[in-house]
Design an enzyme around this catalytic site. Structure first.
Site, PDB file in Angstrom:
ATOM      1  N   GLY A 102       0.839  -1.189   0.000  1.00 46.11           N
ATOM      2  CA  GLY A 102       0.000   0.000   0.000  1.00 46.11           C
ATOM      3  C   GLY A 102       0.869   1.233   0.000  1.00 46.11           C
ATOM      4  O   GLY A 102       0.759   2.082   0.887  1.00 46.11           O
ATOM      5  N   GLU A 125       0.671  -1.284  -4.816  1.00 44.82           N
ATOM      6  CA  GLU A 125      -0.458  -0.369  -4.682  1.00 44.82           C
ATOM      7  C   GLU A 125      -1.593  -0.852  -5.578  1.00 44.82           C
ATOM      8  O   GLU A 125      -1.376  -1.191  -6.739  1.00 44.82           O
ATOM      9  CB  GLU A 125      -0.030   1.048  -5.082  1.00 44.82           C
ATOM     10  N   ILE A 126      -2.810  -0.880  -5.045  1.00 46.68           N
ATOM     11  CA  ILE A 126      -3.952  -1.420  -5.780  1.00 46.68           C
ATOM     12  C   ILE A 126      -4.638  -0.375  -6.662  1.00 46.68           C
ATOM     13  O   ILE A 126      -5.270  -0.713  -7.663  1.00 46.68           O
ATOM     14  CB  ILE A 126      -4.975  -2.046  -4.795  1.00 46.68           C
ATOM     15  N   ASN A 160      -2.865  -6.554  -5.709  1.00 43.95           N
ATOM     16  CA  ASN A 160      -3.738  -6.736  -4.553  1.00 43.95           C
ATOM     17  C   ASN A 160      -3.023  -7.680  -3.591  1.00 43.95           C
ATOM     18  O   ASN A 160      -3.055  -8.896  -3.758  1.00 43.95           O
ATOM     19  CB  ASN A 160      -5.086  -7.317  -4.985  1.00 43.95           C
ATOM     20  N   THR A 161      -2.373  -7.112  -2.596  1.00 42.31           N
ATOM     21  CA  THR A 161      -1.562  -7.904  -1.670  1.00 42.31           C
ATOM     22  C   THR A 161      -2.398  -8.913  -0.896  1.00 42.31           C
ATOM     23  O   THR A 161      -1.917  -9.996  -0.555  1.00 42.31           O
ATOM     24  CB  THR A 161      -0.838  -6.970  -0.686  1.00 42.31           C
ATOM     25  N   CYS A 180       2.420   1.019   6.064  1.00 38.11           N
ATOM     26  CA  CYS A 180       2.385   2.402   6.555  1.00 38.11           C
ATOM     27  C   CYS A 180       1.010   3.037   6.369  1.00 38.11           C
ATOM     28  O   CYS A 180       0.512   3.134   5.242  1.00 38.11           O
ATOM     29  CB  CYS A 180       3.431   3.237   5.815  1.00 38.11           C
ATOM     30  N   ASP A 183      -5.483   1.611   5.519  1.00 39.43           N
ATOM     31  CA  ASP A 183      -6.893   1.955   5.714  1.00 39.43           C
ATOM     32  C   ASP A 183      -7.371   1.328   7.022  1.00 39.43           C
ATOM     33  O   ASP A 183      -7.294   0.115   7.197  1.00 39.43           O
ATOM     34  CB  ASP A 183      -7.702   1.415   4.535  1.00 39.43           C
ATOM     35  N   THR A 258       6.594   9.367   4.300  1.00 37.72           N
ATOM     36  CA  THR A 258       5.350   9.085   3.579  1.00 37.72           C
ATOM     37  C   THR A 258       4.449  10.315   3.547  1.00 37.72           C
ATOM     38  O   THR A 258       4.503  11.173   4.438  1.00 37.72           O
ATOM     39  CB  THR A 258       4.573   7.930   4.228  1.00 37.72           C
ATOM     40  N   GLU A 259       3.622  10.390   2.513  1.00 36.28           N
ATOM     41  CA  GLU A 259       2.697  11.515   2.397  1.00 36.28           C
ATOM     42  C   GLU A 259       1.722  11.551   3.571  1.00 36.28           C
ATOM     43  O   GLU A 259       1.406  12.625   4.104  1.00 36.28           O
ATOM     44  CB  GLU A 259       1.930  11.419   1.073  1.00 36.28           C
TER      45      GLU A 259
END
Length: 284
Positions: A102, A125-126, A160-161, A180, A183, A258-259
Site C-alpha cells: 500500500g 499499490e492497488i 492486490n496484496t 504504513c 486503511d 510518507t505523504e
C-alpha cells in the site's frame, strides 16, 4: 473556437505527456485523481504471475537485468492472456528484498532508495492512478540521475496484496515489509478488509525470512492495537523492543517520508509504530 477540455481530458492528456522519454519535471498529484481507498475483494482485473519464478521483473528494474543466457519459459502473467503461450522471463542479478504494501504516492520508496542503494525495493499499490503516479515519479527521478544511476533500485507494481502476495515472492525472499498508514476500516463489518489479520500474517511469515522485520505505523490508536494484537498472537513473529526500534534508521524514514506521515505531522497528530521480527522456523 475549440471547446474547453474537461478535467478528465486534461488528466488524460497530462498523463500521456508524462510518458514521453524526455520529461524531467516531477508529476503533479492533481492529474492522478483517485478514490482514497479500493475494495480489495473486488475484481480489479489485475495481472499477476502464477508462480514467483514466472514473474518478469525486467521492466521494473532494467538496470539489474542479468546477461542473456538460456532463460526458462514461463506462462504469461495475466488472468486474461492465453496461459498456454510460453514467454521468456528475464532474470535479475538479485531478488527484490523489501516490499512497501500500500505504498500510496511513493514517499517511502523514494526515501529508501538512497538509504538502501544495493537493495531492490518494491511498492505495491492497488489503485490505478496512484500506481501510475509513482511509476511516473520514479521514471523522472531515473532520468534526472542518469549518471549516478540513482533510483534504479526502486519500482512500483499494481497488485492486490491481500490476494496475490505469494504469487510474487518466494518463501523467505523478503527482509523487510512496510505497512504504513493502512486503511483503518473503522466499521466492524469492514475489519476483514484490514491488511493485518491472522491469515495475512501467515502470508507475511511465509514471504519474510527469519530475522526479517515487518514495520507498521498508523495514526489510529485502535488500528495500532489491532496490528499489535494480531502480530503478537502469531507464532512466527515477536515484537521488537522500543530501544532497538528507535535505533532502526528505517523507523525515522517511515515516520517522516510518507505523504500520510507528513499529513499527520501537519495536523499535529500522533504516530504509533510497532515492529515485528520473523522468528526462526521451528525444528521438527
Amino acid at each position: 473556437m475549440a471547446a474547453k477540455k474537461n478535467k478528465k481530458q486534461k488528466r488524460e492528456d497530462y498523463r500521456a505527456a508524462m510518458k514521453q522519454d524526455d520529461v524531467l519535471t516531477m508529476p503533479r498529484k492533481k492529474f492522478y485523481r483517485q478514490r482514497a481507498h479500493a475494495n480489495p475483494f473486488s475484481d480489479h482485473q489485475l495481472v499477476y504471475p502464477p508462480h514467483p519464478d514466472q514473474m518478469d521483473w525486467s521492466t521494473l528494474y532494467p538496470a539489474y537485468v542479468a546477461q542473456e543466457e538460456s532463460q526458462p519459459e514461463a506462462t504469461p502473467s495475466s488472468t486474461t492472456e492465453d496461459l498456454s503461450a510460453p514467454v521468456k522471463v528475464k532474470k535479475l542479478t538479485q531478488d527484490v528484498e523489501v516490499a512497501d504494501i500500500g505504498c500510496g504516492f511513493g514517499g517511502l520508496l523514494i526515501a529508501l532508495a538512497p538509504v538502501m542503494p544495493q537493495t531492490l525495493v518494491l511498492g505495491l499499490e492497488i489503485r490505478v492512478s496512484v500506481t501510475q503516479f509513482v511509476e511516473d515519479r520514479i521514471k523522472v527521478l531515473r532520468r534526472q540521475n542518469e549518471e549516478s544511476k540513482a533510483y534504479q533500485n526502486v519500482s512500483v507494481l499494481r497488485a492486490n496484496t491481500m490476494k496475490f502476495l505469494p504469487n510474487f515472492f518466494r518463501q523467505g525472499q523478503l527482509s523487510k515489509i512496510f505497512i504504513c498508514f493502512p486503511d483503518p476500516h473503522f466499521k466492524a463489518r469492514k475489519h476483514k478488509q484490514r491488511i493485518v489479520s491472522t491469515t495475512l500474517n501467515s502470508e507475511y511469515a511465509y514471504a519474510v525470512r527469519p530475522g526479517g522485520v515487518v514495520y507498521t505505523i498508523t495514526d489510529v490508536p485502535d488500528l495500532h492495537g489491532w496490528m499489535v494484537q494480531h502480530f503478537e498472537a502469531h507464532p512466527m513473529f515477536e515484537r521488537v523492543g522500543v530501544e532497538e526500534q528507535e535505533g532502526d534508521p528505517c523507523v525515522e524514514i517511515m515516520r517522516n517520508a510518507t505523504e500520510e506521515g507528513k499529513k499527520v505531522e501537519r495536523n499535529k497528530g500522533e504516530k504509533f509504530v510497532a515492529l515485528f521480527r520473523r522468528l526462526e522456523d521451528p525444528v521438527f
